[in-house]
Design an enzyme around this catalytic site. Structure first.
Site, mmCIF file in Angstrom:
data_model
loop_
_atom_site.group_PDB
_atom_site.id
_atom_site.type_symbol
_atom_site.label_atom_id
_atom_site.label_comp_id
_atom_site.label_asym_id
_atom_site.label_seq_id
_atom_site.Cartn_x
_atom_site.Cartn_y
_atom_site.Cartn_z
ATOM 1 N N LYS A 130 0.713 -1.176 0.058
ATOM 2 C CA LYS A 130 -0.012 -0.029 -0.021
ATOM 3 C C LYS A 130 0.968 1.286 0.034
ATOM 4 O O LYS A 130 2.107 1.136 0.461
ATOM 5 C CB LYS A 130 -0.962 0.089 1.009
ATOM 6 C CG LYS A 130 -1.946 0.686 1.005
ATOM 7 C CD LYS A 130 -3.245 0.116 0.352
ATOM 8 C CE LYS A 130 -4.428 0.876 0.163
ATOM 9 N NZ LYS A 130 -5.621 0.119 -0.122
ATOM 10 N N ASP A 170 -7.431 4.188 -4.457
ATOM 11 C CA ASP A 170 -7.830 4.049 -2.952
ATOM 12 C C ASP A 170 -8.428 5.494 -2.599
ATOM 13 O O ASP A 170 -8.710 5.970 -3.605
ATOM 14 C CB ASP A 170 -6.786 3.573 -1.960
ATOM 15 C CG ASP A 170 -7.491 2.847 -0.563
ATOM 16 O OD1 ASP A 170 -7.894 1.802 -0.672
ATOM 17 O OD2 ASP A 170 -7.539 3.781 0.248
#
Ligand code: NDP
Ligand code: 2IT
Length: 450
Positions: A130, A170
Site C-alpha cells: 500500500k 484507494d
C-alpha cells in the site's frame, strides 16, 4: 532442531507494539489477524518454528520520500510519500495508493498488512502493498493534482514495475490520478506496461474494475444470505461513504432489490427513508465524481435530512460501511446489534473497531470482514494485470462472471475455515484470517529463511 519461540498472543502483540511505537492502526490490524491465527497454529509447530506471523508482520520494506510540487499560486509545497511493500510470497506486491491528509505510516502499514491477506483470499498471485501521501486533493485544481502526481511518480517509479509492485487507487486516488501517474511512469521509463491498475479503458484498463469493489461487497452479502435461504431483496440498507466503493455498492443493492437509505461523506450523512433510486444515485455520481461537491447538496436537491456524524443509529436490516477505517465504533456496533441488524459487509478497510468486531461475532450476525468482503476490487485489478500481460481486453460480461466466481470462492473458503465442529454458524472473521494465512505461510515455508 531449533527450539521455537512459542510465544502466546499477548507476548506477540507486546512485541509488535514495542517495535512499532505509536502505530495504533497497524497494531489493530495485526491483532485482528493474530487473534485467530494463534488458535489455528497452536498445534502446528512448523509455523512457530519458522516465525511466520512475526515475519508477515514486519514489512519487507517501507519506502518514504519527499514530494515537492508547485501550486497554482507558485508556492512550493512539500508532502511525504510512502510505499509499504509488506510481503511478496505469493506474487508481485499489489495494493492501492491513498491521498488524504490523514495518511500516516501507521495507516499504510495496516493497509499493506491487510492487503497481503486479502490478496491471498482472491486466489490470484498477488502479494501485499500500500502507498500514498498526506496530500489532500480536495479543493485542488486538476493542474495541481497533475503536478503532484507527476512529482510523486518521479520517485515511486524506481520501486514499482509490472512484475515487481503494481499500485492502484484507494481514497483520493481515482481515474484522474491514475491517468496522471501512468502518464508520468510511461514518460520516465519509455515503457507501456501494466504498472498500475484502475487505468482508463483507452490505455489498458479493465471492464468492471471501477465497479468491482462495491459490487463484490454486495455479492459477498448475497452469498452469506443465500446460504441461509435469504437474499438482499427487500432489505433496508445503511451505506456509508459516497465515493467509488459506496456508489457501486449502492448500485448493486438496488439491482438486487434492496433499499439504500443512507450515504455519507466527511461532512455527515443523508437519510432518505424512501430510498436512493437509480436517478438519485446518478445525481450522487455526478456530484462526487465530476463536481467534487458535498452531500448537503443531495439533501437540498431531494428535500431529505442531513445529519453530522455517521448513520449507524438508524434501524435497518443490513449495513455496508464503505468510507474509511474505524468508522463503526464499538458503541455503534453494539447499537447496530441492539437495533436488529442482520448483516454487515465491510466495503472499507477495517471500518469496525476491534471490540465492535467482537460485538458482531458474539451476536452471531452475518459479519463479513473487509479482507474478504472488499477483495473484489483487487481481484479485478489482478485480472487487469493478466489482460495487460497478454495485451488483450476481455468482455465486460466475462469479467463480471469472473468477479462473481471469485467472490463466491472467497465466501466458500471462509465457510470452510470459519465453522466450529457441531455448529453450522460461520465466523467469517476466523474463516478469512485462517484461509488467507495458510497460503502465504506455506509459500514462505517453501522458500526457507529469506
Ligand atoms: P473515495 O475517495 O472514492 O471515497 C471515500 C469516501 O469516504 C468519500 O465519501 C469520503 O468523503 C469518505 N471518507 C474518507 N475519509 C473519511 C473520513 N476520515 N471520515 C469520513 N468520511 C471519509 O475512496 P474509495 O471509495 O475508493 O474507498 C473507500 C474505502 O474502501 C476505503 O477504506 C478504501 O481503503 C476501501 N477500498 C477501496 C477499494 C477501491 O477499489 N477503491 C478496494 C478495497 C477497499 P469525502 O467525499 O468528504 O472525502
Ligand atoms: O484496498 C484495496 O484493496 C484497494 N484499494 C484496491 C487495490 C488494488 O490494487 O486494486
Amino acid at each position: 532442531m531449533a527450539v521455537s519461540d512459542h510465544v502466546n498472543l499477548e507476548a506477540f502483540m507486546a512485541g509488535v507494539e514495542r517495535h512499532n511505537p505509536g502505530e495504533t492502526e497497524f497494531h489493530q490490524a495485526v491483532y485482528e489477524v493474530a487473534d485467530n491465527v494463534f488458535d489455528y497454529i497452536d498445534d502446528k509447530e512448523i509455523y512457530h518454528e519458522a516465525q511466520i506471523l512475526r515475519r508477515i508482520a514486519e514489512p519487507d520494506r517501507v519506502l518514504s520520500f519527499r514530494v515537492c510540487w508547485e501550486d497554482d499560486k507558485g508556492n512550493i509545497r512539500v508532502q511525504r510519500g510512502w510505499r509499504v511493500q509488506n510481503n511478496n510470497a505469493i506474487g508481485p506486491y499489489k495494493g492501492g495508493l491513498r491521498f488524504h491528509p490523514s495518511v500516516t505510516q501507521s495507516i499504510l502499514k495496516f493497509l499493506a498488512f491487510e492487503q497481503t491477506f486479502k490478496n491471498s483470499l482472491t486466489g490470484l498471485p498477488m502479494g501485499g502493498a500500500k502507498g500514498g501521501s498526506n496530500f489532500n486533493p480536495k479543493g485542488k485544481s486538476d493542474h495541481e493534482v497533475m503536478r503532484f502526481c507527476q512529482s510523486f511518480m518521479t520517485e515511486l517509479y524506481r520501486h514499482v514495475g509490472e512484475d515487481t509492485d503494481v499500485p492502484a487507487g484507494d481514497i483520493g486516488v481515482g481515474a484522474r490520478e491514475i491517468g496522471y501517474l501512468f502518464g508520468q511512469y510511461k514518460r520516465l521509463t519509455n515503457r507501456f506496461v501494466g504498472v498500475l491498475t484502475g487505468k482508463g479503458m483507452e490505455f489498458g484498463g479493465s471492464p468492471i474494475r471501477t465497479e468491482a469493489t462495491g459490487y463484490g461487497t454486495v455479492y459477498f452479502m448475497e452469498s452469506m444470505l443465500n446460504r441461509l435461504s435469504d437474499s438482499v431483496d427487500g432489505k433496508r440498507c445503511l451505506v456509508s461513504g459516497s465515493g467509488n466503493v459506496a456508489q457501486y455498492a449502492a448500485q448493486k443493492i438496488l439491482e438486487l432489490g434492496g433499499k439504500v437509505i443512507t450515504l455519507s461523506d466527511s461532512g455527515g450523512f443523508i437519510h432518505d427513508p424512501h430510498g436512493i433510486d437509480a436517478d438519485k444515485l446518478a445525481f450522487v455520481k455526478e456530484l462526487k465524481n465530476l463536481r467534487r461537491g458535498r452531500l448537503t447538496e443531495y439533501a437540498a436537491e431531494f428535500g431529505v435530512e442531513h445529519h453530522t456524524g455517521r448513520p449507524w443509529a438508524l434501524a435497518a436490516d443490513l449495513a455496508f460501511p464503505c468510507a474509511t477505517q474505524n468508522e463503526i465504533s464499538t458503541a455503534e456496533a453494539k447499537l447496530l446489534v441492539a437495533n436488529g441488524i442482520r448483516g454487515v459487509s465491510e466495503g472499507a478497510n477495517m471500518p469496525t473497531e476491534q471490540e465492535g468486531i467482537h460485538a458482531f461475532t458474539e451476536a452471531r450476525i452475518l459479519f463479513a470482514p473487509s479482507k474478504a468482503a472488499n477483495a473484489g476490487g483487487v481481484a479485478v485489478s489482478g485480472l487487469e494485470m493478466s489482460q495487460n500481460s497478454a495485451r488483450i481486453t476481455w468482455k465486460e460480461e466475462e469479467l463480471e462472471n469472473l468477479l462473481r466466481d471469485i467472490m463466491t470462492g472467497i465466501h466458500d473458503r471462509c465457510v470452510e475455515h470459519g465453522r466450529s465442529p457441531g455448529d453450522d454458524h460461520v465466523n467469517y472473521v476466523k474463516g478469512a484470517n485462517i484461509a488467507a494465512f495458510i497460503k502465504v505461510a506455506d509459500a514462505m515455508l517453501a522458500y526457507g529463511v529469506v
